[in-house]
Design a protein around this motif. Structure first.
Motif, PDB file in Angstrom:
ATOM      1  N   PRO A  89       0.895  -1.212  -0.049  1.00 24.75           N
ATOM      2  CA  PRO A  89      -0.121  -0.169  -0.047  1.00 24.75           C
ATOM      3  C   PRO A  89       1.128   1.446   0.310  1.00 24.75           C
ATOM      4  N   PRO A  90      -0.058   2.109  -0.496  1.00 19.87           N
ATOM      5  CA  PRO A  90       1.945   3.643  -0.524  1.00 19.87           C
ATOM      6  C   PRO A  90       1.545   4.438   1.019  1.00 19.87           C
ATOM      7  N   PHE A  91       2.260   4.499   1.363  1.00 16.15           N
ATOM      8  CA  PHE A  91       2.557   5.838   1.857  1.00 16.15           C
ATOM      9  C   PHE A  91       1.959   6.569   2.541  1.00 16.15           C
TER      10      PHE A  91
ATOM     11  N   HIS B   7      13.202   4.449  -0.166  1.00 16.94           N
ATOM     12  CA  HIS B   7      13.580   6.082   0.180  1.00 16.94           C
ATOM     13  C   HIS B   7      12.144   6.887  -0.031  1.00 16.94           C
ATOM     14  N   ALA B   8      12.409   8.464   0.721  1.00 19.03           N
ATOM     15  CA  ALA B   8      11.422   8.774   0.535  1.00 19.03           C
ATOM     16  C   ALA B   8      12.243  10.067  -0.132  1.00 19.03           C
ATOM     17  N   ASP B   9      11.307  10.981  -0.415  1.00 19.72           N
ATOM     18  CA  ASP B   9      11.030  12.142  -1.341  1.00 19.72           C
ATOM     19  C   ASP B   9      11.442  13.144  -1.215  1.00 19.72           C
ATOM     20  N   ASP B  10      11.116  13.139   0.455  1.00 19.46           N
ATOM     21  CA  ASP B  10      10.991  14.384   1.702  1.00 19.46           C
ATOM     22  C   ASP B  10      12.018  13.659   2.515  1.00 19.46           C
ATOM     23  N   ASP B  11      13.449  13.367   2.339  1.00 17.13           N
ATOM     24  CA  ASP B  11      14.339  12.845   3.083  1.00 17.13           C
ATOM     25  C   ASP B  11      15.059  14.032   3.259  1.00 17.13           C
ATOM     26  N   PRO B  12      15.182  14.827   4.682  1.00 11.56           N
ATOM     27  CA  PRO B  12      16.147  16.354   4.651  1.00 11.56           C
ATOM     28  C   PRO B  12      17.066  16.162   4.350  1.00 11.56           C
TER      29      PRO B  12
ATOM     30  N   LEU C 178       4.009  14.915   9.363  1.00 11.27           N
ATOM     31  CA  LEU C 178       3.085  15.572   8.275  1.00 11.27           C
ATOM     32  C   LEU C 178       4.373  15.788   6.626  1.00 11.27           C
ATOM     33  N   THR C 179       4.977  16.403   7.545  1.00  7.01           N
ATOM     34  CA  THR C 179       7.135  16.419   6.840  1.00  7.01           C
ATOM     35  C   THR C 179       7.719  15.523   7.055  1.00  7.01           C
ATOM     36  N   GLY C 180       8.824  15.718   5.716  1.00 12.62           N
ATOM     37  CA  GLY C 180      10.186  15.211   6.663  1.00 12.62           C
ATOM     38  C   GLY C 180      11.036  15.120   7.278  1.00 12.62           C
TER      39      GLY C 180
ATOM     40  N   THR D 103       8.890   6.221  -1.072  1.00 14.95           N
ATOM     41  CA  THR D 103       7.650   7.155  -1.405  1.00 14.95           C
ATOM     42  C   THR D 103       8.006   8.761  -1.106  1.00 14.95           C
ATOM     43  N   HIS D 104       6.206   9.225  -1.751  1.00 11.82           N
ATOM     44  CA  HIS D 104       5.965  10.515  -0.862  1.00 11.82           C
ATOM     45  C   HIS D 104       5.797  10.508  -0.315  1.00 11.82           C
ATOM     46  N   GLY D 105       7.030  10.942   0.450  1.00 15.04           N
ATOM     47  CA  GLY D 105       6.741  11.220   1.867  1.00 15.04           C
ATOM     48  C   GLY D 105       7.554  10.163   3.230  1.00 15.04           C
ATOM     49  N   GLY D 106       7.958  10.220   3.870  1.00  9.67           N
ATOM     50  CA  GLY D 106       8.626   9.839   4.909  1.00  9.67           C
ATOM     51  C   GLY D 106       9.919   9.902   6.306  1.00  9.67           C
ATOM     52  N   GLY D 107      10.290  11.060   5.521  1.00  7.04           N
ATOM     53  CA  GLY D 107      11.349  12.047   6.071  1.00  7.04           C
ATOM     54  C   GLY D 107      13.121  10.664   6.070  1.00  7.04           C
ATOM     55  N   HIS D 108      14.331  11.535   6.574  1.00  8.10           N
ATOM     56  CA  HIS D 108      14.925   9.829   6.663  1.00  8.10           C
ATOM     57  C   HIS D 108      14.485   9.159   7.855  1.00  8.10           C
ATOM     58  N   VAL D 109      14.244   7.474   7.695  1.00  4.21           N
ATOM     59  CA  VAL D 109      14.587   6.373   8.609  1.00  4.21           C
ATOM     60  C   VAL D 109      13.169   6.508   9.483  1.00  4.21           C
TER      61      VAL D 109
END
Length: 330
Positions: A10-12, A272-277, A19-21, A300-306
Protein backbone atom coordinates in the motif's frame (compact mmCIF):
# COMPACT_ATOMS: atom_id res chain seq x y z
CA UNK A 1 8.93 7.58 -9.32
CA UNK A 2 8.67 3.94 -8.39
CA UNK A 3 10.75 1.39 -10.29
CA UNK A 4 10.68 -2.39 -9.85
CA UNK A 5 8.36 -1.74 -6.88
CA UNK A 6 6.81 -4.28 -4.56
CA UNK A 7 3.49 -4.96 -6.24
CA UNK A 8 1.18 -5.47 -3.25
CA UNK A 9 2.50 -2.69 -1.03
CA UNK A 10 0.00 0.00 0.00
CA UNK A 11 1.17 3.57 -0.55
CA UNK A 12 2.87 5.32 2.33
CA UNK A 13 0.72 7.98 3.98
CA UNK A 14 2.23 9.96 6.88
CA UNK A 15 0.66 9.83 10.32
CA UNK A 16 -0.48 13.20 11.68
CA UNK A 17 1.02 15.33 13.09
CA UNK A 18 4.25 14.03 11.50
CA UNK A 19 3.41 15.38 8.07
CA UNK A 20 6.74 16.77 6.84
CA UNK A 21 10.09 15.17 6.16
CA UNK A 22 11.68 16.89 9.14
CA UNK A 23 8.91 15.82 11.53
CA UNK A 24 9.05 12.24 10.23
CA UNK A 25 12.82 12.29 10.81
CA UNK A 26 12.61 13.81 14.29
CA UNK A 27 9.70 11.84 15.71
CA UNK A 28 11.80 9.12 17.33
CA UNK A 29 14.16 11.70 18.83
CA UNK A 30 11.30 13.78 20.19
CA UNK A 31 9.15 10.98 21.61
CA UNK A 32 11.85 8.45 22.51
CA UNK A 33 9.36 5.55 22.30
CA UNK A 34 10.16 2.57 24.49
CA UNK A 35 10.58 -0.57 22.42
CA UNK A 36 10.26 -3.60 24.69
CA UNK A 37 12.35 -6.58 23.60
CA UNK A 38 12.13 -8.42 26.93
CA UNK A 39 9.91 -11.19 25.51
CA UNK A 40 12.92 -12.15 23.38
CA UNK A 41 16.03 -11.65 25.55
CA UNK A 42 19.19 -10.92 23.59
CA UNK A 43 22.52 -12.66 24.05
CA UNK A 44 25.69 -10.56 23.79
CA UNK A 45 28.04 -11.82 21.09
CA UNK A 46 31.52 -10.55 20.24
CA UNK A 47 32.33 -11.21 16.59
CA UNK A 48 35.93 -10.89 15.36
CA UNK A 49 37.02 -8.56 12.57
CA UNK A 50 40.44 -7.58 11.27
CA UNK A 51 43.15 -6.10 13.50
CA UNK A 52 42.02 -7.89 16.64
CA UNK A 53 38.84 -5.80 17.05
CA UNK A 54 35.47 -7.35 17.81
CA UNK A 55 31.96 -6.18 16.95
CA UNK A 56 29.26 -6.30 19.60
CA UNK A 57 25.98 -7.90 18.56
CA UNK A 58 22.74 -8.94 20.23
CA UNK A 59 21.29 -12.26 19.11
CA UNK A 60 17.62 -12.86 19.85
CA UNK A 61 15.75 -16.17 19.66
CA UNK A 62 18.76 -18.41 19.07
CA UNK A 63 16.46 -21.44 19.29
CA UNK A 64 14.72 -20.31 16.10
CA UNK A 65 17.89 -20.43 14.00
CA UNK A 66 17.32 -22.81 11.12
CA UNK A 67 13.54 -22.46 11.30
CA UNK A 68 13.25 -19.00 9.77
CA UNK A 69 15.82 -16.71 8.09
CA UNK A 70 17.99 -14.77 10.51
CA UNK A 71 17.29 -11.04 10.15
CA UNK A 72 20.45 -8.95 10.57
CA UNK A 73 19.93 -5.25 11.38
CA UNK A 74 22.76 -2.75 10.73
CA UNK A 75 22.45 0.75 12.20
CA UNK A 76 23.33 4.09 10.64
CA UNK A 77 25.91 6.83 11.28
CA UNK A 78 26.45 7.44 15.02
CA UNK A 79 23.73 4.88 15.80
CA UNK A 80 23.86 1.45 17.42
CA UNK A 81 21.80 -1.61 18.32
CA UNK A 82 19.68 0.52 20.68
CA UNK A 83 18.64 3.12 18.10
CA UNK A 84 14.85 3.32 18.15
CA UNK A 85 14.47 2.24 14.52
CA UNK A 86 16.66 -0.85 15.12
CA UNK A 87 14.73 -1.89 18.22
CA UNK A 88 11.39 -1.32 16.46
CA UNK A 89 12.47 -3.49 13.54
CA UNK A 90 13.81 -6.17 15.90
CA UNK A 91 10.43 -6.34 17.66
CA UNK A 92 8.63 -6.56 14.31
CA UNK A 93 10.68 -9.47 12.99
CA UNK A 94 10.73 -11.31 16.31
CA UNK A 95 6.94 -11.06 16.54
CA UNK A 96 6.83 -12.80 13.14
CA UNK A 97 8.97 -15.69 14.38
CA UNK A 98 12.36 -14.68 12.98
CA UNK A 99 15.60 -14.81 14.95
CA UNK A 100 17.26 -11.39 14.91
CA UNK A 101 20.83 -10.13 15.14
CA UNK A 102 21.36 -6.46 16.00
CA UNK A 103 24.88 -5.84 14.70
CA UNK A 104 27.01 -2.90 15.83
CA UNK A 105 29.64 -1.45 13.53
CA UNK A 106 33.29 -1.08 14.51
CA UNK A 107 33.76 1.73 17.01
CA UNK A 108 30.07 2.34 17.67
CA UNK A 109 29.22 2.72 21.34
CA UNK A 110 28.49 -0.97 22.13
CA UNK A 111 31.47 -2.20 20.08
CA UNK A 112 33.93 0.43 21.31
CA UNK A 113 35.15 -1.45 24.43
CA UNK A 114 36.76 -4.05 22.13
CA UNK A 115 37.52 -1.82 19.14
CA UNK A 116 40.52 0.39 18.62
CA UNK A 117 39.44 1.13 15.05
CA UNK A 118 36.45 2.81 13.47
CA UNK A 119 33.86 2.22 10.76
CA UNK A 120 33.08 4.24 7.63
CA UNK A 121 30.48 4.16 4.89
CA UNK A 122 32.33 1.61 2.78
CA UNK A 123 33.86 -0.69 5.39
CA UNK A 124 31.80 -3.67 4.24
CA UNK A 125 34.50 -6.17 5.16
CA UNK A 126 33.56 -5.77 8.83
CA UNK A 127 29.97 -7.06 8.67
CA UNK A 128 31.16 -9.75 6.27
CA UNK A 129 33.79 -10.99 8.72
CA UNK A 130 31.37 -10.78 11.64
CA UNK A 131 28.63 -12.71 9.85
CA UNK A 132 31.11 -15.29 8.57
CA UNK A 133 32.24 -15.84 12.17
CA UNK A 134 28.65 -16.09 13.35
CA UNK A 135 27.79 -18.69 10.73
CA UNK A 136 30.83 -20.72 11.75
CA UNK A 137 29.55 -20.75 15.33
CA UNK A 138 25.84 -21.08 14.58
CA UNK A 139 25.68 -23.46 11.66
CA UNK A 140 21.90 -23.75 11.92
CA UNK A 141 21.61 -20.13 10.76
CA UNK A 142 22.80 -21.07 7.28
CA UNK A 143 19.88 -23.48 6.74
CA UNK A 144 17.31 -20.72 6.20
CA UNK A 145 19.81 -18.02 5.29
CA UNK A 146 20.07 -14.34 6.13
CA UNK A 147 17.94 -11.29 5.53
CA UNK A 148 20.12 -8.17 5.77
CA UNK A 149 18.63 -4.77 6.59
CA UNK A 150 20.72 -1.59 6.73
CA UNK A 151 19.60 1.87 7.75
CA UNK A 152 21.06 5.16 6.51
CA UNK A 153 24.88 4.78 6.32
CA UNK A 154 24.46 1.13 7.35
CA UNK A 155 22.33 0.70 4.24
CA UNK A 156 25.17 2.00 2.08
CA UNK A 157 27.57 -0.44 3.76
CA UNK A 158 25.04 -3.22 3.16
CA UNK A 159 24.76 -2.52 -0.58
CA UNK A 160 28.52 -2.68 -0.95
CA UNK A 161 28.63 -5.87 1.14
CA UNK A 162 25.97 -7.62 -0.94
CA UNK A 163 27.63 -6.56 -4.21
CA UNK A 164 31.05 -7.79 -3.12
CA UNK A 165 30.27 -10.85 -1.03
CA UNK A 166 26.57 -11.59 -1.25
CA UNK A 167 27.13 -15.01 -2.81
CA UNK A 168 29.74 -15.96 -0.21
CA UNK A 169 27.13 -15.52 2.49
CA UNK A 170 23.71 -17.27 2.44
CA UNK A 171 21.83 -14.02 1.82
CA UNK A 172 18.22 -14.61 0.79
CA UNK A 173 17.27 -10.95 0.57
CA UNK A 174 18.56 -7.53 1.56
CA UNK A 175 17.08 -4.08 2.09
CA UNK A 176 18.38 -0.56 2.55
CA UNK A 177 16.35 2.18 4.23
CA UNK A 178 17.21 5.84 3.54
CA UNK A 179 20.73 4.93 2.42
CA UNK A 180 23.05 7.72 1.17
CA UNK A 181 23.89 5.88 -2.04
CA UNK A 182 25.48 9.04 -3.47
CA UNK A 183 27.72 10.22 -0.64
CA UNK A 184 28.86 13.37 -2.43
CA UNK A 185 25.30 14.53 -3.12
CA UNK A 186 24.35 13.64 0.45
CA UNK A 187 27.22 15.71 1.81
CA UNK A 188 26.15 18.71 -0.24
CA UNK A 189 22.53 18.40 0.92
CA UNK A 190 23.45 17.81 4.54
CA UNK A 191 25.63 20.91 4.63
CA UNK A 192 22.90 23.17 3.21
CA UNK A 193 21.94 26.07 5.49
CA UNK A 194 18.56 24.48 6.32
CA UNK A 195 20.35 21.55 7.97
CA UNK A 196 22.75 23.50 10.20
CA UNK A 197 21.08 22.26 13.41
CA UNK A 198 21.27 18.65 12.22
CA UNK A 199 24.91 19.21 11.25
CA UNK A 200 25.92 20.55 14.65
CA UNK A 201 24.16 17.67 16.42
CA UNK A 202 25.63 14.93 14.23
CA UNK A 203 29.15 16.31 14.25
CA UNK A 204 29.17 16.28 18.05
CA UNK A 205 28.09 12.64 18.07
CA UNK A 206 30.73 11.67 15.53
CA UNK A 207 33.52 13.31 17.48
CA UNK A 208 32.55 11.65 20.76
CA UNK A 209 32.18 8.27 19.07
CA UNK A 210 35.54 8.48 17.27
CA UNK A 211 37.53 9.51 20.35
CA UNK A 212 35.93 7.27 22.99
CA UNK A 213 38.46 4.97 24.73
CA UNK A 214 40.13 2.70 23.71
CA UNK A 215 40.16 4.29 20.23
CA UNK A 216 43.69 4.16 18.84
CA UNK A 217 44.39 7.62 17.42
CA UNK A 218 47.51 9.59 16.67
CA UNK A 219 47.91 13.10 18.02
CA UNK A 220 47.37 14.41 14.50
CA UNK A 221 44.12 12.47 14.17
CA UNK A 222 42.84 13.75 17.50
CA UNK A 223 43.64 17.28 16.42
CA UNK A 224 41.91 16.77 13.06
CA UNK A 225 38.77 15.47 14.78
CA UNK A 226 38.73 18.31 17.29
CA UNK A 227 39.18 20.98 14.62
CA UNK A 228 36.59 19.62 12.16
CA UNK A 229 33.80 22.16 11.79
CA UNK A 230 31.63 20.10 9.45
CA UNK A 231 30.99 16.43 8.74
CA UNK A 232 32.80 16.87 5.43
CA UNK A 233 35.87 18.15 7.24
CA UNK A 234 35.62 15.19 9.62
CA UNK A 235 35.59 12.87 6.60
CA UNK A 236 38.32 14.79 4.76
CA UNK A 237 40.75 15.17 7.65
CA UNK A 238 40.12 11.98 9.62
CA UNK A 239 38.25 9.25 7.72
CA UNK A 240 39.92 9.73 4.31
CA UNK A 241 43.58 9.76 5.40
CA UNK A 242 43.03 7.01 7.95
CA UNK A 243 41.66 4.64 5.31
CA UNK A 244 43.72 5.71 2.32
CA UNK A 245 41.10 7.66 0.36
CA UNK A 246 41.94 10.70 -1.74
CA UNK A 247 40.21 13.17 0.56
CA UNK A 248 36.51 13.29 1.29
CA UNK A 249 35.75 13.41 -2.45
CA UNK A 250 37.66 10.18 -3.02
CA UNK A 251 36.00 8.50 -0.04
CA UNK A 252 32.56 9.47 -1.30
CA UNK A 253 33.33 8.38 -4.85
CA UNK A 254 34.81 5.02 -3.92
CA UNK A 255 32.20 4.01 -1.33
CA UNK A 256 28.85 5.25 -2.67
CA UNK A 257 26.38 2.38 -2.91
CA UNK A 258 25.10 3.55 -6.29
CA UNK A 259 28.27 2.37 -8.04
CA UNK A 260 27.85 -1.14 -6.55
CA UNK A 261 24.20 -1.73 -7.49
CA UNK A 262 25.00 -3.24 -10.92
CA UNK A 263 26.97 -6.02 -9.18
CA UNK A 264 24.26 -7.07 -6.71
CA UNK A 265 23.38 -10.72 -7.35
CA UNK A 266 20.86 -11.28 -4.56
CA UNK A 267 17.38 -9.73 -4.22
CA UNK A 268 17.66 -6.23 -2.77
CA UNK A 269 15.12 -3.47 -2.21
CA UNK A 270 16.18 0.15 -1.72
CA UNK A 271 13.58 2.24 0.12
CA UNK A 272 13.76 6.03 0.22
CA UNK A 273 11.49 9.02 0.81
CA UNK A 274 11.30 11.98 -1.55
CA UNK A 275 11.24 14.42 1.40
CA UNK A 276 14.30 13.04 3.21
CA UNK A 277 15.90 16.24 4.56
CA UNK A 278 19.42 14.80 4.38
CA UNK A 279 19.57 12.62 1.27
CA UNK A 280 18.42 13.85 -2.17
CA UNK A 281 16.36 11.44 -4.23
CA UNK A 282 18.12 12.00 -7.59
CA UNK A 283 20.44 9.05 -6.93
CA UNK A 284 17.41 6.78 -6.57
CA UNK A 285 16.13 7.82 -9.99
CA UNK A 286 19.54 6.83 -11.30
CA UNK A 287 19.44 3.58 -9.30
CA UNK A 288 16.12 2.72 -10.91
CA UNK A 289 17.80 2.97 -14.31
CA UNK A 290 20.63 0.59 -13.41
CA UNK A 291 18.78 -2.28 -15.05
CA UNK A 292 19.76 -4.92 -12.48
CA UNK A 293 16.81 -7.29 -12.14
CA UNK A 294 17.91 -8.16 -8.61
CA UNK A 295 17.47 -4.57 -7.42
CA UNK A 296 14.14 -2.91 -6.72
CA UNK A 297 13.84 0.77 -5.94
CA UNK A 298 10.85 2.21 -4.11
CA UNK A 299 10.60 5.96 -3.59
CA UNK A 300 7.74 7.10 -1.36
CA UNK A 301 5.99 10.46 -1.24
CA UNK A 302 6.86 11.40 2.34
CA UNK A 303 8.59 9.50 5.11
CA UNK A 304 11.63 11.59 6.01
CA UNK A 305 14.93 9.98 6.98
CA UNK A 306 14.41 6.50 8.49
CA UNK A 307 10.98 7.70 9.54
CA UNK A 308 8.09 6.16 7.58
CA UNK A 309 5.60 6.69 10.43
CA UNK A 310 2.39 5.79 8.61
CA UNK A 311 -1.26 6.52 9.32
CA UNK A 312 -2.40 2.92 8.89
CA UNK A 313 -0.11 1.14 11.38
CA UNK A 314 2.06 1.95 14.38
CA UNK A 315 4.85 -0.20 12.96
CA UNK A 316 7.16 1.78 10.65
CA UNK A 317 6.09 1.33 7.05
CA UNK A 318 9.58 0.31 5.93
CA UNK A 319 9.45 -2.87 8.04
CA UNK A 320 6.18 -3.91 6.44
CA UNK A 321 7.57 -3.06 3.01
CA UNK A 322 10.60 -5.29 3.52
CA UNK A 323 8.37 -8.11 4.75
CA UNK A 324 6.25 -7.78 1.60
CA UNK A 325 9.40 -7.83 -0.50
CA UNK A 326 10.51 -11.05 1.19
CA UNK A 327 7.14 -12.56 0.36
CA UNK A 328 7.67 -11.76 -3.32
CA UNK A 329 11.22 -13.02 -3.67
CA UNK A 330 10.70 -16.11 -1.50
Amino acid sequence: MTAHAVSDLPPFRPRPPWLTGDLQTLRNFLLRPRIDLRPWPGERLWLPVSGGDQLAASLHARDWLGEQPLVVLIHGLSGCEDSVYVRASARFWLSLGHPVLRLNLRGSQPSRPRCRGHYHGGRSEDPYAALDALLSRERAAARQGLVLVGYSLGGNVLIKLVAEAGRRLPVRAAASVSAPIDLEATSQRFHAPRNRVYLRWLLGLLKREATAPPAELSDAERQAIAQARTVREFDDRFIAPRFGFDGAAGYYRDCSGLRFLPDVETPLIALHADDDPWIPDAAYAEAARVGNRNVRVHLTHGGGHVGFHAIDDTQPWHDRAIHAFMGEVG
